[in-house]
Design an enzyme around this catalytic site. Structure first.
Site, PDB file in Angstrom:
ATOM      1  N   HIS A  12      -1.981 -30.291   3.041  1.00 32.45           N
ATOM      2  CA  HIS A  12      -1.321 -29.291   3.920  1.00 32.45           C
ATOM      3  C   HIS A  12      -2.241 -29.947   5.180  1.00 32.45           C
ATOM      4  O   HIS A  12      -2.109 -28.831   7.339  1.00 32.45           O
ATOM      5  CB  HIS A  12      -1.007 -27.755   3.837  1.00 32.45           C
ATOM      6  CG  HIS A  12      -1.804 -27.166   3.096  1.00 32.45           C
ATOM      7  ND1 HIS A  12      -2.546 -26.212   2.622  1.00 32.45           N
ATOM      8  CD2 HIS A  12      -3.543 -27.670   4.232  1.00 32.45           C
ATOM      9  CE1 HIS A  12      -3.169 -25.297   3.046  1.00 32.45           C
ATOM     10  NE2 HIS A  12      -3.721 -26.694   4.168  1.00 32.45           N
ATOM     11  N   HIS A  59      -3.929 -19.571   7.399  1.00 28.73           N
ATOM     12  CA  HIS A  59      -5.182 -20.029   8.508  1.00 28.73           C
ATOM     13  C   HIS A  59      -5.021 -19.236   9.798  1.00 28.73           C
ATOM     14  O   HIS A  59      -5.617 -19.618  10.948  1.00 28.73           O
ATOM     15  CB  HIS A  59      -4.554 -21.546   8.773  1.00 28.73           C
ATOM     16  CG  HIS A  59      -4.892 -22.275   7.487  1.00 28.73           C
ATOM     17  ND1 HIS A  59      -3.383 -22.288   6.875  1.00 28.73           N
ATOM     18  CD2 HIS A  59      -5.669 -23.678   7.273  1.00 28.73           C
ATOM     19  CE1 HIS A  59      -3.934 -23.863   6.155  1.00 28.73           C
ATOM     20  NE2 HIS A  59      -5.449 -24.092   5.900  1.00 28.73           N
ATOM     21  N   HIS A 193     -12.611 -32.561   1.567  1.00 29.36           N
ATOM     22  CA  HIS A 193     -12.797 -32.637   2.752  1.00 29.36           C
ATOM     23  C   HIS A 193     -13.856 -31.562   3.450  1.00 29.36           C
ATOM     24  O   HIS A 193     -13.848 -30.462   2.964  1.00 29.36           O
ATOM     25  CB  HIS A 193     -11.364 -32.450   3.705  1.00 29.36           C
ATOM     26  CG  HIS A 193     -10.631 -30.977   4.132  1.00 29.36           C
ATOM     27  ND1 HIS A 193     -10.074 -31.190   2.325  1.00 29.36           N
ATOM     28  CD2 HIS A 193      -9.927 -30.162   4.734  1.00 29.36           C
ATOM     29  CE1 HIS A 193      -9.209 -29.925   2.877  1.00 29.36           C
ATOM     30  NE2 HIS A 193      -9.503 -29.626   4.081  1.00 29.36           N
ATOM     31  N   GLU A 240      -9.853 -25.477  -1.428  1.00 33.58           N
ATOM     32  CA  GLU A 240      -8.601 -25.158  -1.700  1.00 33.58           C
ATOM     33  C   GLU A 240      -7.832 -25.692  -2.720  1.00 33.58           C
ATOM     34  O   GLU A 240      -6.469 -25.098  -2.695  1.00 33.58           O
ATOM     35  CB  GLU A 240      -7.687 -25.804  -0.381  1.00 33.58           C
ATOM     36  CG  GLU A 240      -8.016 -25.184   1.559  1.00 33.58           C
ATOM     37  CD  GLU A 240      -7.311 -26.315   2.381  1.00 33.58           C
ATOM     38  OE1 GLU A 240      -7.578 -25.352   3.754  1.00 33.58           O
ATOM     39  OE2 GLU A 240      -7.063 -26.993   1.926  1.00 33.58           O
TER      40      GLU A 240
END
Length: 294
Positions: A12, A59, A193, A240
């Site tokens: 995302h 977020h 990441h 995540e």
């Protein structure tokens, strides 16, 4: 009764939405990513999906670190797409189904998941970044979304096993809904990441491929990992991936991969995968693409 017809795992990354809004679908740097979502959109269209249950994380858009719930379910007929600093996006508000959302909320609470319930709150790129790549939206979305936000930002986080159990409870909730709906569960985030600190830009393609293999064939092994394991293997933000376990928990033990696209062109290994239950498979495989850019 409502039925889960498959599941989708997707990154995302916020820049996906920015690139989409700027019309960069044919840009050489972005085309492999956007092309990877075309089979997903076709699969959703061919299988006439009515509902996408989106498992994502906020977020610090609707919530902030002084009050960040572990599990949140959104209820509303419409959800605005949040302005995260780049301006309002030219997308319609995301459609909801209050009766379905309320049923899932009640079922999950009765299954001993203590949810936070929000109403009509804005949804950020955790859901809104990949959504228009998978569903047409002019003049409106073809179906409804059930947004479920998971805390993967503010420690302590829910464990990988807890997220997997959430998926199992979610399946029970969906299958006990009396309306004949075709439901797809979407897990978002990752893969490897890290966007801050000494390991900024870290990726681990070998781990990404191992994760995808275990997710399909041995998800229980992934539930045994700690948050520290996920961070070590995939970078700080790759925690995540526990949201993919929630998606996987909603599926039967044996699943078949219909499509996969893996594209490493930025700080995030951007990935989209589609699965069906082996005993529920209704469509032929639409292909797999492994694309890695140094």
């Amino acid at each position: 009764m409502a039925k889960i017809i498959g599941c989708i795992g997707t990154s995302h990354v916020p820049t996906i939405g920015v690139a989409y809004d700027k019309g960069k679908q044919e840009d050489p740097a972005w085309k492999p990513l956007f092309d990877g979502y075309k089979p997903v959109a076709k699969w959703l269209e061919d299988n006439k999906a009515d509902v996408l249950v989106f498992i994502y994380n906020d977020h610090a858009t609707t919530f902030f670190f002084d009050m960040y719930p572990t599990f949140t379910l959104g209820v509303g007929e419409r959800f605005p797409i949040a302005d995260e600093g780049a301006g309002l996006r030219n997308l319609p508000h995301i459609r909801g189904n209050v009766d379905l959302q309320a049923h899932i909320a009640e079922s999950l609470v009765n299954d001993e998941f203590d949810l936070t319930i929000t109403q009509n709150k804005p949804i950020d790129h955790g859901c809104a970044s990949p959504l228009p790549l998978m569903w047409p939206h002019e003049p409106d979305w073809p179906g409804v979304v059930v947004p479920i936000a998971v805390n993967v930002l503010q420690y302590p986080l829910p464990t990988p096993r807890r997220c997997y159990k959430l998926g199992k409870a979610l399946r029970r909730a969906i299958e006990s809904y009396p309306e004949d709906l075709r439901v797809v569960v979407v897990g978002t985030g990752g893969l490897s990441h890290q966007i801050h600190g000494e390991r900024t830009g870290f990726n681990n393609e070998e781990w990404d491929q191992e994760f995808l293999a275990l997710l399909q064939h041995n998800p229980e092994k992934l539930t045994e990992l700690t948050h520290a394991d996920y961070v070590r293997l995939g970078g700080a933000e790759s925690v995540e991936q526990i949201m993919w376990l929630a998606m996987r928990g909603a599926m039967p033990e044996k699943i078949r991969k219909i499509h996969q696209n893996y594209y490493l062109a930025t700080t995030t290994a951007m990935t989209v995968v589609v699965y069906e239950g082996e005993e529920e498979t209704t469509s032929s495989a639409v292909g797999s693409n492994q694309s890695v850019m140094a």
